[in-house]
Design a protein around this motif. Structure first.
Motif, PDB file in Angstrom:
ATOM      1  N   LEU A 185      10.726   9.279  -4.837  1.00  0.00           N
ATOM      2  CA  LEU A 185      10.131   8.659  -6.021  1.00  0.00           C
ATOM      3  C   LEU A 185       8.604   8.728  -6.001  1.00  0.00           C
ATOM      4  O   LEU A 185       7.945   8.046  -6.782  1.00  0.00           O
ATOM      5  CB  LEU A 185      10.587   7.198  -6.144  1.00  0.00           C
ATOM      6  CG  LEU A 185      12.046   6.992  -6.578  1.00  0.00           C
ATOM      7  CD1 LEU A 185      12.506   5.566  -6.275  1.00  0.00           C
ATOM      8  CD2 LEU A 185      12.210   7.291  -8.062  1.00  0.00           C
ATOM      9  N   GLY A 186       8.055   9.530  -5.097  1.00  0.00           N
ATOM     10  CA  GLY A 186       6.602   9.614  -5.016  1.00  0.00           C
ATOM     11  C   GLY A 186       5.959   8.356  -4.457  1.00  0.00           C
ATOM     12  O   GLY A 186       4.778   8.105  -4.703  1.00  0.00           O
ATOM     13  N   MET A 187       6.728   7.573  -3.693  1.00  0.00           N
ATOM     14  CA  MET A 187       6.175   6.366  -3.088  1.00  0.00           C
ATOM     15  C   MET A 187       5.329   6.727  -1.864  1.00  0.00           C
ATOM     16  O   MET A 187       5.603   7.692  -1.162  1.00  0.00           O
ATOM     17  CB  MET A 187       7.301   5.417  -2.650  1.00  0.00           C
ATOM     18  CG  MET A 187       8.176   4.920  -3.785  1.00  0.00           C
ATOM     19  SD  MET A 187       9.618   3.978  -3.175  1.00  0.00           S
ATOM     20  CE  MET A 187       8.829   2.498  -2.537  1.00  0.00           C
ATOM     21  N   ARG A 188       4.306   5.925  -1.610  1.00  0.00           N
ATOM     22  CA  ARG A 188       3.470   6.108  -0.407  1.00  0.00           C
ATOM     23  C   ARG A 188       2.822   4.786  -0.034  1.00  0.00           C
ATOM     24  O   ARG A 188       1.623   4.679   0.127  1.00  0.00           O
ATOM     25  CB  ARG A 188       2.402   7.189  -0.640  1.00  0.00           C
ATOM     26  CG  ARG A 188       1.618   6.984  -1.921  1.00  0.00           C
ATOM     27  CD  ARG A 188       0.514   8.038  -2.099  1.00  0.00           C
ATOM     28  NE  ARG A 188      -0.115   7.882  -3.399  1.00  0.00           N
ATOM     29  CZ  ARG A 188      -1.046   6.978  -3.700  1.00  0.00           C
ATOM     30  NH1 ARG A 188      -1.495   6.138  -2.781  1.00  0.00           N
ATOM     31  NH2 ARG A 188      -1.537   6.883  -4.919  1.00  0.00           N
ATOM     32  N   LEU A 189       3.666   3.767   0.122  1.00  0.00           N
ATOM     33  CA  LEU A 189       3.163   2.412   0.348  1.00  0.00           C
ATOM     34  C   LEU A 189       3.371   1.932   1.766  1.00  0.00           C
ATOM     35  O   LEU A 189       2.599   1.139   2.289  1.00  0.00           O
ATOM     36  CB  LEU A 189       3.845   1.452  -0.644  1.00  0.00           C
ATOM     37  CG  LEU A 189       3.463  -0.020  -0.535  1.00  0.00           C
ATOM     38  CD1 LEU A 189       1.952  -0.196  -0.697  1.00  0.00           C
ATOM     39  CD2 LEU A 189       4.201  -0.844  -1.571  1.00  0.00           C
ATOM     40  N   SER A 215       8.948  -0.397   2.289  1.00  0.00           N
ATOM     41  CA  SER A 215       9.332  -0.458   0.868  1.00  0.00           C
ATOM     42  C   SER A 215      10.264   0.691   0.473  1.00  0.00           C
ATOM     43  O   SER A 215      11.183   0.501  -0.333  1.00  0.00           O
ATOM     44  CB  SER A 215       8.091  -0.463  -0.030  1.00  0.00           C
ATOM     45  OG  SER A 215       7.308   0.698   0.186  1.00  0.00           O
TER      46      SER A 215
END
Lengths: 335, 335
Positions: A299-303, A307
């Motif tokens: 999902l293009g997450m980078r946190l 998460s």
């Protein structure tokens, strides 16, 4: 891990009212959990996520977009429930623990944070080893002890997250040493370093790896030279989870660096690992490839924080609901 | 659709306790729903999924791995709760309706199936038009009426699924005519046609498109020539949802063919569409590209029924929980 239950679960999937394979990775997750839990209908009833926090001396070199005090500010946000991973844990009924492995800013005042500080942040690994062998062992042990505690409480799926300003730098250097690849290609924006600042980060990390490389002849030495306390704790947690028979759902770039370390230390860990998501951080692809891992979401997450694992836990829930709740062709009177 | 609320929601995302953009597509979904619902904190409280069913005369040419009687057998499985989409609907609290748009096997005996049959399956479109203009209009109207019913009941997110043995063939031909692309490249295994049987399916569909092409000079004519009753109903539902201001979460290959038809009939529909998943069916990529769509999940699913949309609904829930539930930096006392 049971090959027999894997085959039985696969046979069940092929009897469910759908074309074989039509649920894609949802089928594979359910079958893998059946093999790990040694039952045809696997279930997760006590999922737990532990966020390990630590600071990084290398931030003195200007490698992060955020000041170091944010590490502890975010610990406060985790226990208060306002951080992303806390929201997701609440949504999905995931137990959330927060562990201080060694922050610079004191945080004993934060109720709900488990205190296990090894040292007030690592040393600046551009100049010297991040931690001593004894400190690395202590940090690995933090993770193992958290998993032992959760195992005693009935945890049946383990996730780890991390918080620590500067820890994409540590993960990039650790990945470079473990993979024997160029650190520059494994270095991305982290929390948001771009342009000239990203070039600077890459130069600092290249120099750090060049300093450490001659001193490293084992995965543990890579951890000591360029790792982080929270990375060590995650590694210790993954190894202990595998030993205790708890499936692990791995988060993103930093957690996967710890997972690769765990697998290099004990290859038997690998089969206990499911992979949650593919991070936007560029180094993640190389780590996933080395582990032959196919994450559930992208999902293009980078946190960080765990998460990505928490989002992927929603997919695990769906996979188990389908595997256990769908009718077979015989039950539906078809064919 | 409100540009003002889009900007306000984006501003909120940039104040939440994470680096801007670090939640990737989860942020974009929440912002898009804010624009569609015209509020800074969007919510979905009454999600509804309608499965439209219809049969296809072209199965006489041997294009499917399953016999036609499976269409109605699966309707029974939907209302009994054993099908994948029924399991997912239960898990997520999604309302599920099942509508007969025209099956070959009678199904009036199935309690819970809404009866709107246009005809007992389409004609064999390898030989003649699948349906008449009047039949196409009637089928489009079925979808619109279902959305009107759900709108009156407070539906705030609409999903459509389909059931119909042979309907990947109809979707492939419809996509070829709408996209003006080679049907062979858009044709895949569907429920499991492989090898020589797949080559045969591709030959039948190539001949069908060659037959229809000279007769088609509008999107509606493409539907009439090679479409399906359930494809028409989904198209009518998507158009009516957009008119009534209900966001739509689109399922996989077949639903996306209907979505493209809806957008070609009324380009204003596009902004109301969110895309759930990227199917393993090869034609889906071309449809998504034509719609500039970026689906939320990619799990190798190829089942239909709305199952991909239902899995993606879990991601929408997560996106909204994060958008509405996370603390801002000010609330967390950071920065």
């Amino acid at each position: 891990v049971s090959e027999s239950f894997r085959q039985q679960a696969l046979a069940r999937q092929n009897q469910l009212t759908k074309p074989p394979g039509a649920l894609g990775q949802l089928e594979q997750v359910a079958v893998q959990l059946a093999a790990l839990q040694q039952r045809v209908k696997p279930a997760v009833q006590n999922p737990q996520l532990v966020v390990f926090a630590g600071d990084h001396g290398v931030v003195a070199q200007g490698v992060s977009a955020f000041p170091q005090a944010v590490t502890v500010a975010m610990l406060s946000n985790f226990v208060a429930g306002g951080a992303a991973v806390a929201v997701l844990a609440r949504l999905h009924g995931i137990g959330l623990s927060v562990v201080n492995c060694g922050t610079v800013t004191p945080c004993e005042h934060l109720a709900g944070v488990i205190q296990c500080p090894v040292m007030p942040g690592t040393q600046d690994f551009s100049q010297q080893p991040a931690m001593s062998p004894a400190q690395a062992q202590q940090a690995l042990r933090i993770g193992a002890e958290q998993v032992e505690r959760l195992h005693a409480e009935g945890c049946d799926l383990f996730m780890a997250g991390e918080m620590g300003i500067g820890n994409t730098s540590a993960a990039s250097c650790l990945a470079a040493l473990l993979l024997q690849q160029d650190v520059v290609a494994l270095t991305g924006p982290g929390t948001g370093v771009q342009g000239a600042a990203l070039s600077h980060k890459q130069q600092v990390l290249a120099a750090s790896v060049a300093r450490a490389q001659p001193l490293v002849s084992s995965p543990l030495q890579a951890l000591e030279q360029v790792g982080g306390l929270e990375l060590a704790a995650m590694c210790g947690a993954f190894m202990r989870a595998a030993q205790l028979g708890i499936p692990v759902l791995v988060d993103g770039f930093i957690a996967t660096a710890s997972a690769l370390l765990a697998v290099q230390l004990n290859p038997g860990v690998r089969e206990w690992l499911l992979f949650g998501h593919r991070s936007a951080e560029p180094g993640h692809a190389a780590l996933l490839q080395a582990l032959a891992a196919e994450p559930l979401i992208q999902l293009g997450m980078r946190l960080g924080e765990g998460s990505g694992a928490a989002v992927a836990y929603g997919v695990v829930q769906q996979a188990l609901a389908l595997h256990n709740g769908m009718a077979t062709f015989a039950e539906a009177g078809i064919g």
